[in-house]
Scaffold this motif. Structure first.
Motif, short mmCIF file in Angstrom:
data_model
loop_
_atom_site.label_atom_id
_atom_site.label_comp_id
_atom_site.label_asym_id
_atom_site.label_seq_id
_atom_site.Cartn_x
_atom_site.Cartn_y
_atom_site.Cartn_z
N VAL A 1 0.71 -1.15 -0.01
CA VAL A 1 -0.01 0.08 -0.02
C VAL A 1 1.02 1.26 0.03
O VAL A 1 1.64 1.68 1.05
CB VAL A 1 -1.03 -0.02 1.34
CG1 VAL A 1 -1.84 1.19 1.28
CG2 VAL A 1 -1.74 -1.34 1.22
N SER A 2 0.93 1.94 -1.14
CA SER A 2 1.75 3.18 -1.38
C SER A 2 3.07 2.98 -1.04
O SER A 2 3.96 3.74 -0.49
CB SER A 2 1.05 4.32 -0.35
OG SER A 2 -0.38 4.51 -0.54
N LEU A 3 3.59 1.67 -1.14
CA LEU A 3 5.03 1.57 -0.82
C LEU A 3 5.71 1.12 -2.41
O LEU A 3 5.14 0.56 -3.16
CB LEU A 3 5.36 0.49 -0.11
CG LEU A 3 4.56 0.61 1.43
CD1 LEU A 3 4.80 -0.68 2.22
CD2 LEU A 3 5.35 2.10 2.10
N SER A 4 7.01 1.64 -2.50
CA SER A 4 7.79 1.31 -3.69
C SER A 4 8.85 0.36 -3.48
O SER A 4 9.63 0.42 -2.50
CB SER A 4 8.11 2.50 -4.54
OG SER A 4 9.05 3.27 -3.72
N LEU A 5 9.50 -0.35 -4.46
CA LEU A 5 10.75 -1.18 -4.46
C LEU A 5 11.74 -0.72 -5.40
O LEU A 5 11.46 0.00 -6.32
CB LEU A 5 10.27 -2.49 -4.92
CG LEU A 5 9.27 -3.29 -3.78
CD1 LEU A 5 8.49 -4.45 -4.61
CD2 LEU A 5 9.74 -3.70 -2.46
N ASN B 1 -2.25 -10.76 -1.32
CA ASN B 1 -3.25 -11.37 -2.03
C ASN B 1 -4.73 -10.39 -2.46
O ASN B 1 -4.94 -10.57 -3.50
CB ASN B 1 -3.84 -12.55 -1.12
CG ASN B 1 -3.11 -13.67 -1.14
OD1 ASN B 1 -2.27 -13.81 -1.95
ND2 ASN B 1 -3.22 -14.45 -0.18
N ALA B 2 -4.58 -9.36 -1.59
CA ALA B 2 -5.74 -8.73 -1.88
C ALA B 2 -5.46 -7.54 -3.14
O ALA B 2 -6.27 -6.97 -3.73
CB ALA B 2 -6.06 -7.43 -0.82
N LYS B 3 -4.19 -7.62 -3.36
CA LYS B 3 -3.71 -6.79 -4.59
C LYS B 3 -3.58 -7.69 -5.69
O LYS B 3 -2.86 -7.28 -6.51
CB LYS B 3 -2.43 -6.10 -4.03
CG LYS B 3 -2.65 -5.03 -3.06
CD LYS B 3 -3.46 -3.76 -3.61
CE LYS B 3 -3.49 -2.55 -2.57
NZ LYS B 3 -4.29 -1.57 -3.00
N GLY B 4 -3.67 -8.74 -5.62
CA GLY B 4 -3.62 -9.79 -6.85
C GLY B 4 -2.61 -11.02 -6.57
O GLY B 4 -2.43 -11.49 -7.58
N GLY B 5 -1.97 -10.88 -5.67
CA GLY B 5 -1.15 -12.11 -4.97
C GLY B 5 0.26 -11.91 -5.87
O GLY B 5 0.63 -10.70 -6.23
#
Length: 422
Positions: A14-18, A83-87
């Motif tokens: 949630v609102s985090l980047s890599l 999982n809520a974001k598509g796995g």
């Protein structure tokens, strides 16, 4: 550090980047080579369908359950969020949860089951170094992948383990330096009788000898020990400036309650603990711990936007009176780092995931973390805190920026002989 090219990993946080980088290197001195065949990274791990299985292996019963149950909870929450974001790679993550039961042979047995029978893609688990040491040869034999979420004594690196808790130069060494700078020269070393406290104290004694400190006593008790009257009498006799506490599990409940019964408050004698976080404070009771010190890399009070979201989500899921802690945050972070490495690799294969993991950055609740491709530990910010009457931990000092992991303490002249025989 090399410049890092940012890559957005869709649907993982949630609102985090890599951020990903191609820096690499070989494992440290004690890393052994894994076999080419993989029990955990095969097509069987993903089932060839729309799910992928992962293992969660913690002590859900026994003396260590006071600490480990909530780590399981934070790892489960990370899985639910992903999982809520598509796995991961379009597959939902299915956790297979096992109980290590505070018994090190059981950890090895359950690890083997997860890899050989359940065919999980990876495992998140362990707390004590005894549990990790028991699991390590299983993961190396079967070429599985373990994400270990707890601070530990260092002097280890395995090609089949990612260490998301602190190694020694990210907790033990800076906390000793902090105490010395505060004028605490005489150390009473108290720990549970297993590998982490004994190795940590070996390091502390070498550090004190090099820096003008003194070890006035060194005492160990079995895990689960509950009678500390004799130890407390020895503390009174030794008159230390600080008790450096590496007790683990529910032994801390007995020790701090009996310390208070002996009319020894934090104002009378400083203790610094490295295995007591917010969950343990809640279990022991803030009345027994207020004013005492701890060393970690994360507190529930850590001021980052990501931590605000993490704490809010954890309380919403597990209850308004629940707390977060360093090992819980490190377990949560481990799940996201694994998912990011899988996405980057485009595969659940263990060897491909390990290669892809090198240099991954993530804005974790504790702040920015980076996987060191040389030793599979992560860069972490060091924090010293004081337990407050409300059970929260007030940060007194931090390292200012993430510290590069140095599990073999190669950057310290006084530690040059410590890794011999480790």
């Amino acid at each position: 550090m090399k410049k890092i090219a940012w890559l957005k990993i869709a649907g993982l946080a949630v609102s985090l980047s890599l951020a990903l980088t191609g820096c690499g290197g070989n494992n440290e001195d004690n890393a052994s080579s894994a076999p080419a065949s993989s029990a955990a990274g095969s097509a069987a791990a993903s089932g060839g369908g729309d799910t992928v299985k992962v293992g969660i292996l913690h002590s859900l019963s026994g003396t260590m359950s006071i600490s480990e149950v909530t780590v399981k909870n934070s790892e489960s929450m990370a899985i639910d969020e992903i999982n809520a974001k598509g796995g991961v790679l379009g597959k939902k993550i299915v956790p297979v949860i096992e109980d290590g039961a505070s018994d090190w042979p059981t950890f090895a047995e359950k690890a083997r089951k997860l890899l050989s029978e359940d065919k999980v893609a990876t495992v998140f688990g362990g707390w004590t170094s005894a549990s990790r040491k028991a699991m390590l040869p299983v993961f190396e034999e079967l070429n599985g992948l373990l994400w270990y979420p707890v601070q530990y004594e260092g002097l280890e690196s395995s090609p089949n383990i990612f260490y998301t808790g602190a190694t020694t130069n990210q907790q033990i060494v800076p906390s000793v330096d902090y105490l010395l700078e505060q004028g605490k020269k005489k150390f009473f070393l108290l720990g549970s009788d297993y590998v982490f406290p004994r190795t940590a104290n070996k390091i502390i004694k070498a550090q004190l000898a090099a820096k003008g400190g003194e070890t006035v006593a060194e005492e160990y008790t079995p895990l689960g020990h509950t009678d500390y009257t004799t130890i407390i009498a020895k503390i009174k006799e030794a008159k230390p400036d600080v008790v450096y506490n590496t007790l683990n599990g529910d032994s801390n409940v007995a020790f701090f309650k009996q310390l208070k019964d002996a009319n020894i408050a934090a104002a009378d004698l400083t203790t610094l603990s490295v295995s007591i976080a917010e969950e343990e404070v809640k279990g022991i009771g803030p009345d027994f711990l207020a004013g005492h010190l701890v060393a970690w890399n994360y507190y529930q009070t850590t001021d980052t936007p990501e931590n605000k979201t993490f704490v809010e989500n954890f309380k919403a899921k597990y209850g308004a009176d629940s707390v977060t802690s360093d090992p819980m945050e490190a377990g949560y972070t481990a799940v996201y780092l694994w998912a990011a490495a899988v996405e980057k690799a485009g595969s659940f294969d263990v060897d491909k995931v390990k290669e892809a993991a090198k240099g991954i950055e993530w804005n974790a609740p504790e702040g920015k973390v980076t996987i060191d491709g040389d030793n599979q530990h992560i860069y972490k910010t060091v924090r010293i805190g004081e337990i407050q009457p409300d059970g929260m931990i007030k940060e007194l000092w931090n390292s200012g920026s993430p510290v590069k992991p140095d599990p073999y303490l190669k950057g310290y002249d006084w530690a040059k002989d410590l890794s011999a025989g480790s």
